[in-house]
Each structure stands twice: as C-alpha cells, then as structure tokens.
Design a protein around this motif. Structure first.
Motif, PDB file in Angstrom:
ATOM      1  N   GLU A  62     -20.483  39.900  -2.370  1.00 23.64           N
ATOM      2  CA  GLU A  62     -19.670  40.416  -3.606  1.00 23.64           C
ATOM      3  C   GLU A  62     -19.141  39.051  -4.783  1.00 23.64           C
ATOM      4  OE1 GLU A  62     -15.422  41.258  -1.291  1.00 23.64           O
ATOM      5  OE2 GLU A  62     -17.010  43.324  -0.779  1.00 23.64           O
ATOM      6  N   MET A  66     -19.938  39.443  -8.017  1.00 25.51           N
ATOM      7  CA  MET A  66     -19.261  38.235  -9.523  1.00 25.51           C
ATOM      8  C   MET A  66     -19.323  37.719 -10.560  1.00 25.51           C
ATOM      9  SD  MET A  66     -15.546  37.064  -8.723  1.00 25.51           S
ATOM     10  CE  MET A  66     -16.725  35.184  -8.280  1.00 25.51           C
ATOM     11  N   GLU A  70     -20.304  37.357 -13.709  1.00 27.13           N
ATOM     12  CA  GLU A  70     -19.619  36.661 -15.415  1.00 27.13           C
ATOM     13  C   GLU A  70     -20.437  36.295 -15.657  1.00 27.13           C
ATOM     14  OE1 GLU A  70     -17.917  34.149 -12.150  1.00 27.13           O
ATOM     15  OE2 GLU A  70     -15.771  35.697 -12.100  1.00 27.13           O
ATOM     16  N   ASP A 146     -11.437  47.507 -17.786  1.00 29.83           N
ATOM     17  CA  ASP A 146     -11.792  48.086 -16.222  1.00 29.83           C
ATOM     18  C   ASP A 146     -10.457  47.657 -15.053  1.00 29.83           C
ATOM     19  OD1 ASP A 146     -10.768  45.242 -15.631  1.00 29.83           O
ATOM     20  OD2 ASP A 146     -12.701  44.404 -15.370  1.00 29.83           O
ATOM     21  N   GLY A 147      -9.615  47.733 -15.194  1.00 27.39           N
ATOM     22  CA  GLY A 147      -7.964  47.666 -14.482  1.00 27.39           C
ATOM     23  C   GLY A 147      -8.317  46.263 -13.239  1.00 27.39           C
ATOM     24  N   GLN A 148      -8.126  45.928 -13.679  1.00 24.31           N
ATOM     25  CA  GLN A 148      -8.666  44.521 -13.288  1.00 24.31           C
ATOM     26  C   GLN A 148      -7.839  43.476 -13.174  1.00 24.31           C
ATOM     27  OE1 GLN A 148      -9.950  44.473  -9.876  1.00 24.31           O
ATOM     28  NE2 GLN A 148     -10.657  46.221 -10.745  1.00 24.31           N
ATOM     29  N   GLY A 149      -6.641  43.295 -13.525  1.00 30.82           N
ATOM     30  CA  GLY A 149      -5.282  41.828 -13.989  1.00 30.82           C
ATOM     31  C   GLY A 149      -4.631  42.474 -15.162  1.00 30.82           C
ATOM     32  N   ARG A 150      -4.808  41.801 -16.229  1.00 28.33           N
ATOM     33  CA  ARG A 150      -4.137  41.589 -17.150  1.00 28.33           C
ATOM     34  C   ARG A 150      -5.041  41.969 -18.050  1.00 28.33           C
ATOM     35  NH1 ARG A 150      -2.305  37.243 -15.300  1.00 28.33           N
ATOM     36  NH2 ARG A 150      -3.627  36.600 -16.378  1.00 28.33           N
ATOM     37  N   ASP A 156       1.815  48.957 -14.575  1.00 31.91           N
ATOM     38  CA  ASP A 156       1.030  48.392 -13.395  1.00 31.91           C
ATOM     39  C   ASP A 156       1.137  47.275 -12.646  1.00 31.91           C
ATOM     40  OD1 ASP A 156       0.431  50.992 -14.037  1.00 31.91           O
ATOM     41  OD2 ASP A 156      -1.398  50.063 -14.621  1.00 31.91           O
ATOM     42  N   HIS A 157       2.148  46.133 -13.607  1.00 33.24           N
ATOM     43  CA  HIS A 157       2.770  45.532 -12.595  1.00 33.24           C
ATOM     44  C   HIS A 157       3.554  44.514 -11.740  1.00 33.24           C
ATOM     45  CE1 HIS A 157      -1.550  43.271 -14.357  1.00 33.24           C
ATOM     46  NE2 HIS A 157      -1.243  44.315 -15.382  1.00 33.24           N
ATOM     47  N   ARG A 198      -9.916  37.384 -21.884  1.00 33.35           N
ATOM     48  CA  ARG A 198      -8.268  37.987 -21.253  1.00 33.35           C
ATOM     49  C   ARG A 198      -7.836  36.586 -20.216  1.00 33.35           C
ATOM     50  NH1 ARG A 198     -11.815  43.173 -18.380  1.00 33.35           N
ATOM     51  NH2 ARG A 198      -9.411  43.176 -16.806  1.00 33.35           N
ATOM     52  N   SER A 220     -14.647  36.925 -17.608  1.00 34.19           N
ATOM     53  CA  SER A 220     -13.834  37.753 -17.963  1.00 34.19           C
ATOM     54  C   SER A 220     -13.215  38.762 -18.925  1.00 34.19           C
ATOM     55  CB  SER A 220     -12.176  37.370 -17.607  1.00 34.19           C
ATOM     56  OG  SER A 220     -12.544  36.718 -15.815  1.00 34.19           O
TER      57      SER A 220
END
Length: 298
Positions: A62, A66, A70, A146-150, A156-157, A198, A220
C-alpha cells in the motif's frame, strides 16, 4: 516520536539503503534535513537530491502504491506550478532496518516559510495568489474529489472536530471554537472542484529574499474544493495582506468563508496533536486560530 505508529529511521539506516539501492549516489554526503514536517523523515543526498522516508507504519504494498500515486501528482503539479517543485527520481525498497518503500526526489533551494516570517509582505501575498491561480488553471480531466482529507464537505469532518475539541480542553477556548465550527460546517458547497495543492502550509513553501521560490509536497495535487488552497492566507498573512491575496484571486464571499473553515479545521488538529511532540506545528495551529478569531469579518 510524533505518532503512535511511527517507524524508526535515522541517518545510518538511510545511508545504507541509498548505498545498496542507488549506488550511483554512494559517495554523496548525507545530511539530516531539520523540518517541522510530520509525514516524512528527510535526508539531503549531496547538493541536488533528497531521500524521503514515510514516518507512519503502512503495509509495504500500500505504501508503494501511495508513493507511485504521489509521484504522478508531483509530475503533474510541476507542469502547472509557477514555482519550482521537487520531481521524482526513484522509488526505494524496504530494507533490513526500514520496512517500507521510500523515494528520492530533486532538491529545491530555499528556506522553509514560517507563520510570521513574511506576514506583512505584499510581494509574498501576490506570489501566493499567483501560485493558487496557476494551480486552479490545471485541467481536472473529469476527476472528482477523492474523499481523502480536506476538500469535500465540511460536515464530513464533524467526528474529527469533536476529537479535536475534546483534546483541546485546557489549551484553547473550546466553547467559543465549537460555536465557530457550528457556523462553518453549515456553509453551502462552493461548486465545482478545481485542481489544488491541498496542503499549503508554511512547511510546504520555500522562500528566499522575501519571495516565494518553491513549493513542496505536491503529492496530493488533485481536485478539491476551490476554497481549500485559500488556507495559505490564514496560515501566513496578516489582515491587510489577506485582503490583497483575496482581491488578486477575486474570491467571492462564500469561497472565502469556506477557506477560513478549512484553515480552522486544519489548525484545530495541529494544536493538541503536536502539543508535546512538534511545538512548531502546534504553534502554527494557534496562530492560525488567532488570526481567524481576530478578524472582525469572521
């Protein structure tokens, strides 16, 4: 140790991995890069290369996926960014004393920006505005957040912010900050996504002679809320320079408010999480929150 799952990596381990896997650099001097960064341990290889080792434990497969993702984002941001960005050189493999893949990248000269270093510089504010504008002009190619992080829906947070408020008791005026988040989380969507760095915090910006000269950690780079990169104004600029930044980008009121909300969300996590392990990051969170609270328009 900043993280419970942090992996040990030191200069001796890094040197051996580089010598074994990239022998063409075995005679280069290796030095530790002191940084307030929280994601990678960084070593300088000679004068033109850096080795970056992820700090948090991951499944090696994984982690490799990643790092490849990146690297693709880093190449893409380099094609659009007005300022130099590090570019990938190679992907390293796990070794006997470090269990994950790692990367070599090019080195960009400059000093890491600080939260107060260029707070009153109009030239720097213009540089930041031009940076954000250049990234927004990149084509999303039909991609979505992508729904990851901010970068998606503020609400959602909520769970994470609850954790932050609970852990910030005794550090911050939590009652006041909870009320502020109640307002922020209800802001409507800002519309279509744009390409975004981001994570435009001081640690990811290089300066020299009072100007922006480089942009780090572009891994990102991708589609996100158009307001997300506006966090740079709250992390780095005083009120007058924020107004300059906003005017150049022609930011409408809703986008501006959402930018404040993203800066607030990020800052709340920095203060308590790094309170004992990374004082510089914790102090960044405090200063950003103070700028938000001191702004009469907020």
């Amino acid at each position: 140790m900043m993280h419970d799952d942090q992996v040990n990596i030191d200069i001796d381990i890094a040197r051996q991995l580089i010598r074994d896997q990239f022998p063409q650099y075995r005679h280069e001097d290796l030095t530790t890069v002191t940084s307030s960064g929280t994601v990678n341990a960084i070593f300088r290889v000679g004068s033109k290369i850096t080795a970056r080792f992820p700090l948090r434990a991951m499944n090696p497969t994984e982690c490799a996926d990643m790092l490849r993702s990146e690297a693709a984002a880093i190449v893409e941001i380099g094609e659009h960014c007005l300022f130099p960005t590090p570019q990938p050189i190679g992907l390293g493999e796990p070794g006997p004393h470090y269990p994950m893949p790692w990367v070599l990248q090019t080195w960009i000269e400059g000093e890491v920006a600080t939260r107060h270093g260029l707070i009153g510089s109009s030239a720097f504010a213009l540089d930041l505005a031009h940076l954000v504008a250049s990234l927004r002009q990149a084509d999303t190619r039909g991609r979505r957040f992508d729904g990851q992080g901010r970068g998606g829906h503020l609400s959602d947070h909520d769970d994470w912010m609850s954790v932050c408020f609970e852990n910030s008791e005794g550090l911050l005026d939590v009652a006041r900050l909870r009320n502020l988040w109640t307002r922020f989380r209800e802001l409507p969507s800002a519309g279509s996504v744009v390409m975004s760095h981001r994570d435009l915090i001081p640690a990811n910006l290089l300066v020299q002679g009072g100007r922006l000269v480089g942009v780090l950690d572009g891994g990102s780079f991708g589609p996100a809320d158009p307001s997300l990169d506006l966090v740079a104004a709250w992390h780095l600029l005083d009120r007058e320079r924020r107004a300059t930044f906003r005017r150049v980008l022609q930011v409408e009121d809703l986008w501006w408010k959402r930018g404040v909300a993203w800066a607030f969300q990020q800052a709340m996590g920095l203060v308590w999480y790094y309170h004992r392990t990374n004082p510089a990051m914790s102090a960044l969170g405090r200063s950003t929150i103070s700028r938000i609270l001191d702004d009469p328009d907020i």
